[in-house]
Scaffold this active site. Structure first.
Site, PDB file in Angstrom:
ATOM      1  NE  ARG A  66      26.845 -65.371  32.056  1.00 26.58           N
ATOM      2  CZ  ARG A  66      26.394 -66.593  32.119  1.00 26.58           C
ATOM      3  NH1 ARG A  66      27.152 -67.543  32.572  1.00 26.58           N
ATOM      4  NH2 ARG A  66      25.182 -66.882  31.702  1.00 26.58           N
ATOM      5  CG  ASN A 108      12.535 -69.740  30.000  1.00 25.12           C
ATOM      6  OD1 ASN A 108      12.945 -70.451  29.086  1.00 25.12           O
ATOM      7  ND2 ASN A 108      12.744 -70.045  31.269  1.00 25.12           N
ATOM      8  CG  ASP A 142      12.443 -61.501  36.482  1.00 23.75           C
ATOM      9  OD1 ASP A 142      13.168 -62.529  36.509  1.00 23.75           O
ATOM     10  OD2 ASP A 142      11.588 -61.259  37.353  1.00 23.75           O
ATOM     11  CB  ALA A 143      17.452 -59.611  36.706  1.00 20.69           C
ATOM     12  N   GLY A 144      15.965 -62.605  37.497  1.00 21.07           N
ATOM     13  CA  GLY A 144      16.074 -63.746  38.403  1.00 21.07           C
ATOM     14  C   GLY A 144      16.059 -65.071  37.646  1.00 21.07           C
ATOM     15  CG  ASP A 146      13.277 -70.610  35.768  1.00 18.26           C
ATOM     16  OD1 ASP A 146      13.311 -70.189  34.603  1.00 18.26           O
ATOM     17  OD2 ASP A 146      13.875 -71.632  36.126  1.00 18.26           O
TER      18      ASP A 146
END
Ligand code: GRF
Length: 208
Positions: A66, A108, A142-144, A146
């Site tokens: 990944r 997004n 960000d890293a989460g 949504d």
């Protein structure tokens, strides 16, 4: 300097089409410099090709590393030197390298009123919960999943006889306008982020 935008897609590309159509009417204030996808042959790529926009495909193969895939995506996108990366129905999560490189510049669009109903089934989950009002949200990724700062939102009422498909189609109409309006305004560069609050500079919407 015109804002350079790379758009990432995984699906049919109606959000991308709205950006292309707005650009065609000279109204976007941004240049769509490339469209990338994790899925070869998806409708979004066809729309880009038809509009004469350079495309690339960067699939995540089963069992692939990944982090390597993510670093490869940075390279593919960076080749077009974007100021903004717009995810328009792009269904892959970014890794650390991508998030670091484009921190605060990845937009997004999500088909629900975040923070409610994050994830890949926002429309289905909102319908199943029985909400009367849902909508679309534009966020900074960000890293989460949504969880990013909310740039703007639009509300869409749920009809009694809605199915996931009918509701999603209606959301997408509002979502297209929300996304094109947001990209146009962000391309102007007059915005900043204050904690979790997204602010437009020098307008009444900055809450000052
Ligand atoms: C949009 O509703 C987007 O928010 C969701 O999938 C839809 C994309 O549709 N993730 P399309 O591929 O642009 O037609």
């Amino acid at each position: 300097m015109v804002c350079r935008v790379v758009v990432l897609v995984s699906g049919t590309g109606t959000l991308l089409q709205a950006l292309i159509d707005t650009r065609a009417s000279q109204d976007l204030g941004a240049e769509l410099v490339a469209v990338g996808s994790d899925r070869s042959g998806c409708g979004g790529l066809t729309r880009a090709e038809r509009a004469g926009i350079p495309t690339f495909v960067h699939p995540l193969e089963r069992g692939a590393d990944r982090a390597e895939w993510d670093a490869g995506l940075v390279d593919r996108v960076a080749a077009f030197a974007p100021d903004l990366v717009v995810c328009a129905g792009y269904m892959k999560l970014f890794g650390e390298a991508f998030l670091e490189r484009y921190a605060g510049r990845i937009v997004n669009s999500h088909p629900a009123l975040l923070p409610s109903f994050p994830g890949p089934h926002g429309v289905r989950d909102a319908l199943a919960h029985g909400v009367k009002m849902t909508g679309a949200s534009i966020i900074l990724v960000d890293a989460g999943v949504d969880t990013g700062v909310i740039v703007d939102q639009v509300a869409v009422p749920v009809a009694d006889d809605d199915t996931e498909d009918t509701l999603h189609e209606r959301i997408k109409i509002s979502e297209q306008k929300l996304l094109t309006d947001t990209v146009r305004r962000m391309a102007g560069g007059n915005w900043h982020v204050d904690g979790r609050r997204f602010r437009w500079d020098g307008s009444d919407d900055d809450g000052e």
